[in-house]
Design a protein around this motif. Structure first.
Motif, PDB file in Angstrom:
ATOM      1  N   MET A   1      -7.054  -3.598  15.340  1.00  0.00           N
ATOM      2  CA  MET A   1      -6.824  -4.068  13.976  1.00  0.00           C
ATOM      3  C   MET A   1      -8.024  -3.708  13.111  1.00  0.00           C
ATOM      4  N   LYS A   2      -7.755  -3.150  11.928  1.00  0.00           N
ATOM      5  CA  LYS A   2      -8.820  -2.738  11.027  1.00  0.00           C
ATOM      6  C   LYS A   2      -8.564  -3.298   9.640  1.00  0.00           C
ATOM      7  N   TYR A   3      -9.562  -3.957   9.078  1.00  0.00           N
ATOM      8  CA  TYR A   3      -9.436  -4.537   7.744  1.00  0.00           C
ATOM      9  C   TYR A   3     -10.645  -4.158   6.913  1.00  0.00           C
ATOM     10  N   GLU A   4     -10.404  -3.564   5.731  1.00  0.00           N
ATOM     11  CA  GLU A   4     -11.472  -3.173   4.822  1.00  0.00           C
ATOM     12  C   GLU A   4     -11.292  -3.897   3.484  1.00  0.00           C
ATOM     13  N   LYS A   5     -12.406  -4.218   2.853  1.00  0.00           N
ATOM     14  CA  LYS A   5     -12.383  -4.805   1.523  1.00  0.00           C
ATOM     15  C   LYS A   5     -13.322  -4.008   0.625  1.00  0.00           C
ATOM     16  N   VAL A   6     -12.831  -3.632  -0.564  1.00  0.00           N
ATOM     17  CA  VAL A   6     -13.607  -2.841  -1.511  1.00  0.00           C
ATOM     18  C   VAL A   6     -13.584  -3.553  -2.859  1.00  0.00           C
ATOM     19  N   TYR A   7     -14.762  -3.755  -3.443  1.00  0.00           N
ATOM     20  CA  TYR A   7     -14.836  -4.441  -4.732  1.00  0.00           C
ATOM     21  C   TYR A   7     -14.688  -3.440  -5.872  1.00  0.00           C
ATOM     22  N   PRO A   8     -14.137  -3.876  -7.018  1.00  0.00           N
ATOM     23  CA  PRO A   8     -13.765  -2.946  -8.090  1.00  0.00           C
ATOM     24  C   PRO A   8     -14.938  -2.488  -8.937  1.00  0.00           C
ATOM     25  N   ASN A   9     -14.707  -1.393  -9.665  1.00  0.00           N
ATOM     26  CA  ASN A   9     -15.674  -0.911 -10.645  1.00  0.00           C
ATOM     27  C   ASN A   9     -15.801  -1.902 -11.802  1.00  0.00           C
ATOM     28  N   GLU A  10     -16.875  -1.758 -12.535  1.00  0.00           N
ATOM     29  CA  GLU A  10     -17.124  -2.607 -13.689  1.00  0.00           C
ATOM     30  C   GLU A  10     -15.975  -2.550 -14.694  1.00  0.00           C
ATOM     31  N   SER A  11     -15.319  -1.401 -14.790  1.00  0.00           N
ATOM     32  CA  SER A  11     -14.287  -1.186 -15.803  1.00  0.00           C
ATOM     33  C   SER A  11     -13.055  -2.067 -15.612  1.00  0.00           C
ATOM     34  N   ILE A  12     -12.812  -2.543 -14.394  1.00  0.00           N
ATOM     35  CA  ILE A  12     -11.599  -3.327 -14.136  1.00  0.00           C
ATOM     36  C   ILE A  12     -11.878  -4.666 -13.453  1.00  0.00           C
ATOM     37  N   LYS A  13     -13.153  -5.001 -13.242  1.00  0.00           N
ATOM     38  CA  LYS A  13     -13.430  -6.191 -12.425  1.00  0.00           C
ATOM     39  C   LYS A  13     -13.049  -7.492 -13.118  1.00  0.00           C
ATOM     40  N   GLN A  14     -12.843  -7.472 -14.447  1.00  0.00           N
ATOM     41  CA  GLN A  14     -12.412  -8.699 -15.109  1.00  0.00           C
ATOM     42  C   GLN A  14     -10.980  -9.064 -14.733  1.00  0.00           C
ATOM     43  N   LEU A  15     -10.226  -8.097 -14.160  1.00  0.00           N
ATOM     44  CA  LEU A  15      -8.836  -8.350 -13.786  1.00  0.00           C
ATOM     45  C   LEU A  15      -8.546  -8.161 -12.301  1.00  0.00           C
ATOM     46  N   VAL A  16      -9.463  -7.544 -11.570  1.00  0.00           N
ATOM     47  CA  VAL A  16      -9.248  -7.268 -10.144  1.00  0.00           C
ATOM     48  C   VAL A  16     -10.327  -7.962  -9.324  1.00  0.00           C
ATOM     49  N   CYS A  17      -9.894  -8.743  -8.333  1.00  0.00           N
ATOM     50  CA  CYS A  17     -10.857  -9.388  -7.421  1.00  0.00           C
ATOM     51  C   CYS A  17     -11.379  -8.380  -6.409  1.00  0.00           C
ATOM     52  N   PHE A  18     -10.470  -7.684  -5.718  1.00  0.00           N
ATOM     53  CA  PHE A  18     -10.874  -6.670  -4.758  1.00  0.00           C
ATOM     54  C   PHE A  18      -9.659  -5.868  -4.296  1.00  0.00           C
ATOM     55  N   PHE A  19      -9.914  -4.734  -3.670  1.00  0.00           N
ATOM     56  CA  PHE A  19      -8.910  -3.936  -2.968  1.00  0.00           C
ATOM     57  C   PHE A  19      -9.040  -4.234  -1.476  1.00  0.00           C
ATOM     58  N   TRP A  20      -7.952  -4.075  -0.734  1.00  0.00           N
ATOM     59  CA  TRP A  20      -8.034  -4.247   0.713  1.00  0.00           C
ATOM     60  C   TRP A  20      -7.139  -3.245   1.420  1.00  0.00           C
ATOM     61  N   ASN A  21      -7.491  -2.942   2.655  1.00  0.00           N
ATOM     62  CA  ASN A  21      -6.706  -2.022   3.468  1.00  0.00           C
ATOM     63  C   ASN A  21      -6.603  -2.582   4.879  1.00  0.00           C
ATOM     64  N   PHE A  22      -5.393  -2.613   5.419  1.00  0.00           N
ATOM     65  CA  PHE A  22      -5.125  -3.235   6.714  1.00  0.00           C
ATOM     66  C   PHE A  22      -4.310  -2.282   7.571  1.00  0.00           C
ATOM     67  N   GLU A  23      -4.806  -1.989   8.768  1.00  0.00           N
ATOM     68  CA  GLU A  23      -4.085  -1.162   9.727  1.00  0.00           C
ATOM     69  C   GLU A  23      -4.111  -1.825  11.094  1.00  0.00           C
ATOM     70  N   ALA A  24      -2.982  -1.760  11.795  1.00  0.00           N
ATOM     71  CA  ALA A  24      -2.921  -2.298  13.153  1.00  0.00           C
ATOM     72  C   ALA A  24      -1.680  -1.748  13.839  1.00  0.00           C
ATOM     73  N   ASP A  25      -1.714  -1.746  15.162  1.00  0.00           N
ATOM     74  CA  ASP A  25      -0.578  -1.278  15.954  1.00  0.00           C
ATOM     75  C   ASP A  25      -0.085  -2.444  16.808  1.00  0.00           C
ATOM     76  N   PHE A  26       1.063  -2.981  16.424  1.00  0.00           N
ATOM     77  CA  PHE A  26       1.621  -4.136  17.122  1.00  0.00           C
ATOM     78  C   PHE A  26       2.814  -3.695  17.972  1.00  0.00           C
ATOM     79  N   GLY A  27       3.044  -4.417  19.043  1.00  0.00           N
ATOM     80  CA  GLY A  27       4.200  -4.165  19.891  1.00  0.00           C
ATOM     81  C   GLY A  27       4.969  -5.451  20.090  1.00  0.00           C
ATOM     82  N   ALA A  28       6.068  -5.350  20.825  1.00  0.00           N
ATOM     83  CA  ALA A  28       6.902  -6.528  21.056  1.00  0.00           C
ATOM     84  C   ALA A  28       6.142  -7.641  21.764  1.00  0.00           C
TER      85      ALA A  28
END
Length: 266
Positions: A1-28
């Motif tokens: 499982m991989k989780y990344e968090k990226v904070y926004p540029n100054e130009s949009i930070k008044q409206l965006v808290c952060f970006f995130w990316n999630f990857e994982a390989d699940f099975g039954a």
């Protein structure tokens, strides 16, 4: 499982808290289950490796490939039994009108496909995001898109935005009479502006803020449920239990037994 968090540029930070990316390989045998609960924060997500399912009232269906999970005072279950990859944006509570030209109240408690909300612009954005090869490219594409859409705050909403920020800062424990005293508006106009920006009444918004803060408190400190309840501003543990049942469908013990390490705002 991989989780990344990226904070926004100054130009949009008044409206965006952060970006995130999630990857994982699940099975039954190692399926993923995540309780999506009440939140003041709208979110936009793109499944570049689709596989997430959503359960509402015991009815399971495929989650949209790209779309909004709006601010909500209810709950659902997300699950996966295969490889998934998701990129998302965690917005400020009042972001929707300034990015998408809609009252936030029109999106409350909804899951909306991006093409249904943005039409051709949504189709083009989805295609760009799905063609990216890493998180950095996705953040760059999304940042450019938001920079082009952002509208300036109307001066008539400045005081209401400040009140929203004040309630969040004080963890939902502000008395509404004190908040209203700081406004140069009638109570009716303030509540109208508040719902336009957040989708909720000030009272319900404060309840959800307190609930979300209680989760952060429980995650970050080794406390008993009674201690969590008091630090979060509840009258007692019974009060917190009632709110958890309303906003998660579960008692706190059951909810906190889940893996809560993902999708929490810092």
């Amino acid at each position: 499982m991989k989780y990344e968090k990226v904070y926004p540029n100054e130009s949009i930070k008044q409206l965006v808290c952060f970006f995130w990316n999630f990857e994982a390989d699940f099975g039954a045998t190692s399926s993923y289950l995540h309780s999506s609960v009440a939140s003041i924060y709208p979110k936009l997500a793109f499944q570049y490796i689709p596989g997430m399912k959503i359960s509402n009232n015991h009815e399971i269906s495929n989650l949209f490939n790209s779309g909004f999970q709006s601010q909500t005072d209810t709950f659902c279950q997300l699950s996966a039994e295969q490889k998934v990859g998701i990129f998302g944006i965690y917005f400020q509570p009042y972001a929707i009108p300034f990015l998408f030209g809609l009252p936030t109240s029109e999106m409350t408690n909804q899951h909306i496909e991006i093409t249904a909300l943005l039409g051709k612009d949504g189709v083009f954005l989805e295609e760009k995001i799905l063609n990216c090869v890493n998180t950095q490219e996705r953040v760059a594409v999304m940042t450019e898109f938001l920079e082009q859409r952002i509208n300036k705050f109307s001066p008539r909403l400045d005081d209401t935005i400040a009140a929203i920020q004040h309630i969040v800062f004080h963890k939902g424990s502000m008395k509404m009479t004190a908040v209203l005293q700081q406004q140069f508006l009638s109570q009716r106009q303030f509540e109208r502006n508040f719902k336009l920006l957040t989708g909720f009444s000030p009272k319900n918004f404060s309840r959800i803020v307190r609930f979300e803060k209680s989760i952060e408190t429980a995650m970050n400190k080794d406390l008993s449920l009674t201690e969590v309840a008091l630090q979060a501003g509840y009258f007692d543990q019974s009060h917190m239990i009632r709110e958890f049942r309303a906003f998660t469908g579960k008692k706190p013990v059951a909810y906190f037994s889940e893996d809560l390490s993902l999708f929490l705002k810092e």
